[in-house]
Design a protein around this motif. Structure first.
Motif, mmCIF file in Angstrom:
data_model
loop_
_atom_site.group_PDB
_atom_site.id
_atom_site.type_symbol
_atom_site.label_atom_id
_atom_site.label_comp_id
_atom_site.label_asym_id
_atom_site.label_seq_id
_atom_site.Cartn_x
_atom_site.Cartn_y
_atom_site.Cartn_z
ATOM 1 N N GLY A 416 0.620 -1.426 0.066
ATOM 2 C CA GLY A 416 0.128 -0.443 -0.373
ATOM 3 C C GLY A 416 0.506 1.306 0.011
ATOM 4 N N PRO A 496 -13.756 2.888 5.482
ATOM 5 C CA PRO A 496 -13.950 1.477 5.293
ATOM 6 C C PRO A 496 -14.908 0.590 5.082
ATOM 7 N N ASN A 499 -17.129 -1.988 0.091
ATOM 8 C CA ASN A 499 -15.790 -2.272 -1.125
ATOM 9 C C ASN A 499 -15.743 -1.798 -2.371
ATOM 10 N N TRP A 501 -13.298 1.413 -4.946
ATOM 11 C CA TRP A 501 -12.195 1.676 -5.503
ATOM 12 C C TRP A 501 -11.851 2.640 -4.826
ATOM 13 N N VAL A 503 -10.831 1.891 -1.506
ATOM 14 C CA VAL A 503 -10.371 1.114 -1.176
ATOM 15 C C VAL A 503 -9.448 -0.028 -1.797
ATOM 16 N N GLY A 504 -10.400 0.747 -3.447
ATOM 17 C CA GLY A 504 -8.559 -0.830 -4.118
ATOM 18 C C GLY A 504 -9.160 -2.299 -4.230
ATOM 19 N N ALA A 505 -10.644 -1.840 -3.443
ATOM 20 C CA ALA A 505 -11.430 -3.315 -3.748
ATOM 21 C C ALA A 505 -12.183 -3.932 -5.382
ATOM 22 N N ASN A 506 -11.749 -2.734 -6.223
ATOM 23 C CA ASN A 506 -11.887 -3.426 -7.418
ATOM 24 C C ASN A 506 -10.965 -4.092 -7.769
ATOM 25 N N LYS A 510 -5.399 -6.395 -5.210
ATOM 26 C CA LYS A 510 -4.623 -4.150 -4.430
ATOM 27 C C LYS A 510 -5.062 -4.501 -3.201
ATOM 28 N N ARG A 512 -5.569 -3.232 0.359
ATOM 29 C CA ARG A 512 -7.027 -3.078 0.595
ATOM 30 C C ARG A 512 -6.738 -1.309 1.547
ATOM 31 N N ARG A 513 -6.271 -0.711 0.944
ATOM 32 C CA ARG A 513 -6.373 1.187 1.854
ATOM 33 C C ARG A 513 -7.393 1.892 1.483
ATOM 34 N N TYR A 515 -7.214 4.676 -0.270
ATOM 35 C CA TYR A 515 -6.356 5.129 -0.721
ATOM 36 C C TYR A 515 -5.923 7.161 -0.797
#
Length: 569
Positions: A416, A496, A499, A501, A503-506, A510, A512-513, A515
């Protein structure tokens, strides 16, 4: 001047290299060249300026910040503000692209931009204190400063569905739309994805196509856009008050010219709260997100806005089962990007539109003739992937950036992002990332965030020059302090929980943060100003790679806490 291509030069020496020619790259070039007098080269893989507005030409593409403040401010030119007149409240892609082309021509920016040129590597030479930037045409440019202006949403995400390449018909991604357009007349179309691009494209595709299957995994809280033509009275009122408008955008958390109300959602009666939401809904745009100051922090408060929005869906969609499928239940409002809609929900009242729930029945494969889910197969002529982007870091990683000791940015960020202020990173001297990870960026009106970063970078480089310095790099302790602050602020919010993008969930694999920085552009601006006012506290400053100043002993962290506490009061 018309856009030009690459020249296949073998060697060029500059003061600064900028990657990207959208809002960020154009303004950065102007400030570097015309304010600081630095020899600057800009690279862009496109044929022209525009950035995201060059590539995103799908039907219905438009900004979701109002056009009069989705533009450059008086920091660029007060005359330009008076010259340019927007035709719609929320400008469409062709008008925004035309605006950026006008800016590039008016300020003679084309001459320093090399189009159709991809940066394939950028390596820091510690001995020389310079970056070597390599391009796909064999060119090589060295520069003291490397500045990325690649945007947050510029690397498309195309899910690796089984059989994806077997489809026998045409397919398109909304982020890489054919410039000549697409005629869907008489076709059966599958649109995969119901995020912001899908919400804009689906109503337009449905007007042409014989039938549209909308494959939805997660419904969104789509907000009424209320787009309309701009009137002459609108234009006069805006231009007469531009100075105040821009001042307000710089003082608000979202970079809008209107402020978040100083009240909590549960401090008013149910009737008053409903009226407040209804007035914001009627006005359109993101105003509903600024009606109360605890919507992102208090679950009960957030649910009042969420249920108001679900009720609007039920009002607009005739079929109650379809309305329920379109109503989010699994995440709080504004914890995923809430698209603005202009006719999206009404589209599902059309006989030629079918909503397919791929959460209940996931996509199994793309076949030669269409899409097969766990429940059915849909034969279609065309597939449209509205599946978004590898946001925030995807394009940065594609640049092949390597800093001290050859360490790559992607390697450093394997778990991350870790940055200082979201604009610099330890181990990468003289690298600046406009609207990078851990800066406000996509949680704000982007042009306002861009201008803040570009102006801060410009002032920083002037500071170095005036003191005979040419190297700046954040110290490890300062970077960690910013990461800690970023994470602490994140945990005070509901973001948080989704889910998204954000937090990068897509993107599979990647980290999970969260961003973007959620502390607000107003607070962030004050933090950056304090860092600069304290002689760039948290940075090592030097000449030719030899650090000479910038000792860090926790002062910057105190600055963060002091500013946040002061803003809260």
């Amino acid at each position: 001047m018309q856009p030009t291509g690459g020249t296949n030069e073998t060697q060029e020496n500059c003061d600064a290299v900028v990657v990207g020619a959208g809002f960020s790259g154009l303004y950065m070039l102007h400030r570097l060249r015309d304010t600081l007098g630095l020899k600057t080269r800009v690279f862009d893989v496109a044929d022209d300026v525009g950035g995201t507005w060059y590539w995103n030409r799908y039907p219905g593409a438009r900004c979701d910040s109002e056009s009069y403040f989705y533009s450059f401010s008086d920091r660029l030119s007060e005359e330009l503000l008076q010259e340019w007149t927007w035709t719609e409240r929320f400008a469409a892609q062709p008008e925004i692209l035309s605006y950026l082309q006008h800016v590039a021509e008016r300020f003679d920016l084309y001459e320093d931009i090399r189009f159709r040129t991809q940066v394939v590597a950028a390596e820091y030479d510690e001995a020389a204190g310079r970056w070597t930037v390599r391009t796909g045409d064999g060119g090589r440019v060295t520069a003291t400063y490397l500045i990325t202006a690649v945007g947050c949403l510029s690397t498309t995400n195309l899910p690796d569905f089984p059989g994806r390449d077997a489809f026998g018909g045409p397919w398109y991604h909304t982020g890489l739309w054919p410039h000549e357009g697409v005629d869907f007349t008489g076709q059966t179309v599958a649109v995969i994805g119901t995020g912001a691009t899908g919400v804009q494209a689906i109503p337009e595709i449905a007007k042409q196509a014989a039938h549209v299957y909308v494959l939805q995994r997660t419904p969104n809280y789509d907000i009424a856009g209320g787009n309309r033509p701009m009137t002459a009275d609108d234009g006069r009122a805006i231009k007469d008050n531009y100075r105040e408008i821009w001042q307000t955008t710089r003082e608000t958390g979202f970079g809008f010219p209107y402020r978040t109300a100083e009240r909590t959602a549960l401090s008013v009666s149910d009737e008053e709260r409903h009226q407040i939401y209804a007035e914001a809904w009627q006005r359109g745009g993101f105003r509903i997100g600024t009606t109360f100051n605890d919507l992102l922090m208090d679950e009960d408060a957030n649910e009042t806005a969420a249920e108001f929005l679900r009720a609007r869906i039920r009002e607009q969609v005739h079929d109650s089962d379809v309305a329920e499928l379109l109503s989010p239940r699994d995440h709080p409002f504004f914890t995923k990007r809430p698209p603005l809609e202009n006719g999206y929900y009404e589209t599902f009242n059309r006989d030629n539109v079918t909503l397919v729930d791929v959460r209940r029945a996931p996509i199994q494969e793309i076949t030669a003739t269409g899409v097969r889910t766990a429940e059915a197969e849909y034969e279609v002529d065309t597939i449209v992937y509205a599946t978004g982007f590898d946001a925030m870091t995807g394009t940065l990683f594609k640049l092949g950036i390597r800093g001290r000791q050859g360490i790559g940015l992607q390697e450093k960020w394997a778990d991350g992002p870790s940055s200082y202020l979201g604009v610099t990173a330890n181990g990468f001297p003289n690298l600046f990332m406009i609207t990078g990870p851990q800066s406000p960026s996509v949680l704000t009106n982007m042009p306002v965030a861009i201008e803040q970063h570009v102006d801060w970078i410009t002032d920083c480089l002037r500071y170095l020059r005036d003191r005979g310095l040419d190297t700046i790099e954040p110290l490890p302790a300062a970077e960690q302090d910013w990461v800690d602050h970023h994470n602490e602020v994140t945990e005070t919010t509901l973001l948080p929980r989704a889910n998204s993008w954000w937090v990068g969930a897509n993107i599979p694999g990647k980290p999970r943060r969260l961003y973007p920085y959620v502390g607000g552009l107003d607070i962030y601006r004050q933090i950056c100003e304090q860092v600069a006012n304290r002689d760039y506290d948290g940075f090592a400053l030097g000449s030719c790679g030899a650090a000479t100043s910038g000792d860090f002993a926790g002062v910057a962290r105190a600055t963060f806490d002091e500013i946040v506490a002061a803003a809260a009061t």
